[in-house]
Design an enzyme around this catalytic site. Structure first.
Site, mmCIF file in Angstrom:
data_model
loop_
_atom_site.group_PDB
_atom_site.id
_atom_site.type_symbol
_atom_site.label_atom_id
_atom_site.label_comp_id
_atom_site.label_asym_id
_atom_site.label_seq_id
_atom_site.Cartn_x
_atom_site.Cartn_y
_atom_site.Cartn_z
ATOM 1 C CB SER A 93 94.114 95.805 -74.072
ATOM 2 O OG SER A 93 92.847 95.244 -73.183
ATOM 3 N N GLY A 94 93.518 92.286 -73.974
ATOM 4 C CA GLY A 94 92.610 91.698 -74.819
ATOM 5 C C GLY A 94 93.280 90.272 -75.262
ATOM 6 C CB THR A 107 93.156 89.491 -66.914
ATOM 7 O OG1 THR A 107 93.465 90.465 -67.031
ATOM 8 C CG2 THR A 107 92.450 88.257 -65.722
ATOM 9 C CG ASN A 138 90.238 92.957 -72.788
ATOM 10 O OD1 ASN A 138 88.912 92.323 -73.071
ATOM 11 N ND2 ASN A 138 90.747 92.567 -72.184
ATOM 12 C CB SER A 180 91.371 96.033 -70.649
ATOM 13 O OG SER A 180 92.646 96.602 -70.927
ATOM 14 C CB SER A 181 94.111 94.321 -66.714
ATOM 15 O OG SER A 181 93.919 93.712 -66.120
ATOM 16 N N GLY A 191 100.976 94.941 -71.720
ATOM 17 C CA GLY A 191 102.178 95.401 -73.202
ATOM 18 C C GLY A 191 101.714 96.280 -73.899
ATOM 19 C CD GLU A 244 97.528 100.015 -74.208
ATOM 20 O OE1 GLU A 244 97.199 99.630 -73.208
ATOM 21 O OE2 GLU A 244 97.544 101.501 -73.970
#
Length: 991
Positions: free
Chosen positions: A107-108, A112, A157, A160-161, A389, A391
């Site tokens: 994330s971050g 995206t 993030n 974050s998605s 990704g 985590e």
């Protein structure tokens, strides 16, 4: 790419396979750091793109940059996301095989943004028309909608998605985008009801409260303050300095309109979002006997209105559950904790299913519209996988378990496809394949997904087992079943050192990327993901079309237990792997340089952590197991040919022989390179660096050779130009001297030039209309040809003019031609009369019992006494009639008409000559008409006067009609009993 190797000490290498110490993680990270410091955020590992988030805008995404990478060989210029996009697109076009781009990172890291850049590249550079431009807009506008409903602020993030996304972009045979389809994976529904400190719920909630107008919020019974809503206060982060929820609300509303959402659908969607907030504010109380009741009746009323359900039924379903035992249904009250869980389960179900509906709606707007593509034939596909990704958080739960399982599967696929592509390339080039040693993570994938013995199977069994089950019993079952597995550890199974850092409520998996401890609390509840049956029954009866679509009635009737969340995810992941295996993959690995989101800051510890979790070192080792560098013969020879006298400046033999001569001259050893069928393979980066340094040292000599060659060529060109100019002048002068002679070698150039000049001048000065009589004066030798061209051009203009004439104007022109033949130079009023439009009738209505072609008002003068009488003269194809309104006075057959007389002055008098012996005709008719030229012309055309009778324009007649000069036109009875017509000049006529 090779051109940057000379600056490698400053900016590192553009491809990690050229790292000398490729096994060193420190060297890998140092190369990333150097490039990041120079704002070079992209680096290759072979065909894999590594992207480091710069946390600032870089001037590398303009349309000019897109054109720079368009159609260019992958390694020809510096690494870029556009290079991957273009290479994938060209491979799809040329090989006619589906492609996919896998984007991963934590994330971050910029996943995206990378997918947005790829979609933007295709939208700008691909062939397009109006429909395709609309599709491109919808593809791009789907991003802000999915981000609003599927992204949230996390500790790492701000955007974050919280779901995985796979998007197919479909292209037709021309390479134009014609459709799209999105698959979503594992939305983090638990975020709807709970957020960690410093995190937020999904963006759409805050955007609605901050950006919605007052009327909308009043309709939804909402207030602007997020702090007033239970589901938005747990993270204690209602505002973000880096994000404007109000502006993003406008973007989302515009995007929904572009995608094709109706106003009604948007309103229903917002009703659902608002209902989730009201559901969170629904509170419960506990009675003396432990029964639960709702203490916020207002919230239930608002909730029922927004959900479109019965309020009483909803309140009952939130505090009771329906059980079926031996075919009988029983209603059992819920205790306080169960009621809160039922409320939260409903909120998660409503939001999760609405998100799925939203994706389906977007897919409908992106679907192929042309029926020739509906079968899928003729279409090629590029897939984009933007997925979470690996985590590793401070507290890892069920969501992290699923995410990391997904990354294990992707790593397995990645290694398999990378090895396969490497092996295929070696076999194609005829080079022996060397076995590559790598860590095969199949053992970890089996540990998680194996039937009956994997973690997911054990989790499902524990959820379905009758009796008391809890997360602790699940952990005990894992220990009993997987106790001896080398990649599974719990507090009970661990050694003393490990026990000190592990909780009794955790189990550890040794993933390919490292060790992760998972806390088992909530595993069973999240895997069950069940909604009470009576809540489903209430939702099935909703008036909201979105909810009635999401909650099917068949779901309540069907007694079959739905699949558990982990099994659903495993099955969807299996389908995803099948999709990816059927395509040619490209990879983008995204890295976050620091946790503070600061530009220019490179946290080496954090980056090392991601390099490990992304498996980049493993990827590099696989790529470097054979040869570090490979290029096609023509590219290698074109770049390094100055280093060998045999190949410089050009090689005219076989490419393989040229490359062989070049490497032999450079002193390559046999173990340093191999020649394939179309490529050269170089094993060590040092060999390539030495070659590149030799080329750099050779460049001054090459520059001198090129400069001298260029100067010599320019001097020769100038001398040649001067010689040609002198010869031309001599020929021209000689031709001028012999210009009056017959065509001969001495004057042929001059005469040809004169003719050419005339024709060129004629081309620029041709007449533009049939009335333009100008024509350039031709030279003596072209007089006959010029006259012929003039006639041809005139006929051509006349033909074009006639083609442009409309039927109505053609009819007018035919009438004017007849009028000209009769009256031109014969009657004074002709110029004024012929200039006006001839009408089909001068009467407002048809006053005749017969169908006429033309009608006009006239004044009839009696032959005796010349008394004027108003009449209407109507013309048909075979006869004329004189009528008084609707009464027929006289019929005049054209066959009986002997002639027409008119004066040469400007009056409107005319006489129709008829035989006296015919009693029906009564002799000549003396008439006056204000439109005499129009009337006589139409009468002449209908009666075909040239065959039947004559028209006489009288100049010096004698008789009983006197014409005298006067100031105004007037017709009266004269002194001698004659008809007196006052006109100019004096004139009279015999009738």
């Amino acid at each position: 790419m090779e051109s940057s190797l000379t600056a490698r000490d400053r900016v590192g290498v553009q491809d990690f396979v050229l790292l000398e110490n490729y096994n060193s993680e420190a060297a890998f990270i140092e190369n990333l750091r150097r490039r990041f410091g120079e704002n070079l955020i992209y680096t290759y590992i072979g065909s894999v793109l590594v992207s480091v988030n710069p946390y600032k805008e870089l001037e590398i995404y303009s349309k000019q940059q897109m054109e720079r990478y368009r159609g260019v060989s992958f390694y020809e210029i510096s690494p870029h996301i556009y290079a991957v996009s273009d290479n994938t697109y060209r491979a799809m076009r040329t090989e006619r095989k589906d492609q996919c781009i896998l984007i991963s990172g934590e994330s971050g890291a910029g996943k995206t943004e990378a997918s947005k850049k790829i979609l933007l590249y295709y939208a700008v550079t691909c062939p397009t028309n109006d429909h395709m431009a609309t599709l491109g807009d919808r593809l791009l506008q789907s991003n802000p909608v999915l981000e609003a409903f599927g992204n949230a602020k996390t500790l790492r993030n701000d955007n974050s998605s919280r779901f995985g996304k796979y998007m197919d972009v479909q292209f037709d045979f021309r390479g134009a985008p014609v459709g799209g389809h999105i698959l979503n994976y594992l939305l983090e529904k638990s975020r709807v009801v709970h957020q960690n400190h410093g995190e937020r719920n999904f963006h759409i909630f805050y955007q609605l409260l901050d950006g919605g107008d007052n009327d909308l919020l009043t309709t939804l019974d909402l207030e602007r303050k997020p702090q007033n809503y239970h589901y938005l206060v747990k993270g204690n982060c209602p505002r973000l300095s880096s994000v404007s929820d109000k502006n993003n609300w406008k973007v989302v509303m515009k995007a929904l309109s572009v995608i094709g959402f109706t106003e009604e659908e948007v309103q229903k969607l917002l009703n659902i979002i608002a209902s989730v907030l009201h559901l969170g504010n629904t509170q419960f109380g506990e009675g003396e006997e432990g029964e639960t009741y709702i203490t916020t009746e207002t919230q239930i009323t608002n909730l029922a209105k927004l959900l479109g359900v019965d309020g009483a039924a909803l309140g009952e379903a939130l505090t009771h559950k329906k059980l079926t035992a031996k075919g009988e249904e029983m209603i059992s009250p819920l205790d306080f904790e169960q009621a809160v869980s039922a409320r939260d389960a409903l909120a998660k179900a409503v939001y999760g299913r609405t998100f799925t509906w939203l994706v389906e709606k977007i897919n409908q707007s992106l679907a192929l519209k042309d029926e020739i593509y509906h079968s899928g034939k003729g279409c090629s596909v590029i897939g984009l996988l933007d997925i979470y990704g690996f985590e590793v958080l401070q507290h890892n739960s069920f969501e992290q378990f699923c995410i990391n399982y997904c990354n294990e599967k992707l790593q397995q696929l990645f290694i398999e496809l990378t090895l396969r592509s490497e092996q295929e390339e070696y076999e194609t080039e005829g080079i022996a394949w060397e076995t590559v040693q790598y860590f095969d993570n199949k053992i970890i994938c089996d540990l998680i997904e194996e039937k009956h013995k994997g973690i997911i199977s054990i989790l499902d069994e524990e959820c379905l087992r009758p009796g008391e089950t809890c997360d602790v019993s699940f952990l005990e079952k894992l220990e009993d079943t997987l106790g001896g597995h080398p990649h599974f550890v719990t507090h009970k199974l661990a050694n003393g050192k490990t026990r000190r850092v592990m909780s009794r409520e955790e189990f550890r998996l040794l993933h390919y990327a490292g060790e992760v401890n998972y806390n088992i609390n909530g595993f069973l509840d999240k895997n069950n993901d069940l909604l009470n049956r009576n809540l489903k029954e209430v939702m099935c009866q909703s008036d909201n079309q979105i909810l009635s679509h999401c909650f099917r009635r068949e779901e309540v009737i069907d007694q079959k237990r739905p699949e558990m969340a982990a099994t659903q995810f495993k099955n969807s992941l299996t389908k995803l792997m099948e999709i990816l295996m059927s395509k040619e993959p490209s990879y983008v690995r995204c890295i976050k340089p620091n946790d503070a989101k600061q530009p220019g800051r490179f946290d080496e510890v954090l980056v090392r952590h991601q390099v490990k979790y992304l498996g980049l070192m493993e990827n590099l080792r696989v790529r470097r197991a054979g040869f570090a560098y490979r290029r096609r013969f023509e590219a290698f020879l074109q770049r390094y040919k100055p280093l060998c006298p045999e190949t410089w400046p050009n090689w005219h033999g076989r490419l393989a022989d040229g490359v062989s001569a070049l490497v032999n001259h450079l002193g390559y050893k046999a173990e340093e390179y191999k020649l394939g069928r179309s490529k050269i393979f170089i094993r060590f980066p040092k060999t390539l660096f030495t070659t590149e340094d030799a080329l750099e040292a050779k460049k001054p000599d090459i520059v001198i050779v090129i400069q001298s060659g260029w100067r010599g060529m320019k001097a020769r060109r100038r001398a040649k130009t001067r010689r040609q100019a002198a010869e031309l002048i001599r020929r021209f002068i000689k031709g001028f001297i012999y210009r009056h002679e017959e065509y001969c070698p001495e004057n042929e150039y001059f005469l040809d030039h004169v003719r050419y000049s005339f024709l060129k001048n004629l081309r620029k000065n041709l007449p533009k209309s049939v009335l333009d009589k100008n024509w350039p004066t031709p030279p003596p030798s072209l007089i006959e040809a010029s006259e012929h061209l003039r006639r041809v051009h005139m006929r051509n203009m006349v033909m074009k003019y006639c083609r442009r004439v409309q039927p109505e104007w053609k009819k007018q022109m035919m009438q004017k031609v007849v009028a000209s033949e009769i009256f031109k130079d014969q009657k004074d009023s002709y110029p004024q009369g012929v200039g006006r439009l001839f009408l089909d009738s001068r009467l407002g209505i048809n006053t005749s019992p017969c169908a006429s072609q033309y009608g006009v008002s006239v004044v009839k003068h009696d032959r005796r006494g010349f008394k004027p009488r108003s009449r209407q003269l109507l013309l048909t194809n075979t006869f004329a009639v004189l009528v008084d309104r609707t009464k027929l006075k006289q019929r005049i057959d054209y066959t009986a008409l002997r002639g027409i007389s008119v004066s040469s002055l400007s009056d409107g008098m005319f006489v129709l000559h008829l035989p006296n012996e015919d009693n029906k005709q009564k002799g000549d008719l003396v008439l006056h008409c204000n439109h005499v030229i129009e009337l006589v012309t139409k009468l002449a055309m209908m009666a075909s006067f040239s065959d039947c009778f004559s028209i006489v324009v009288v100049g010096n007649p004698t008789g009983i009609i006197d014409f005298v000069r006067g100031s105004e036109l007037k017709v009266t009875k004269g002194k001698r009993g004659h008809l007196l017509v006052v006109s100019q000049p004096l004139f009279w006529c015999h009738v």
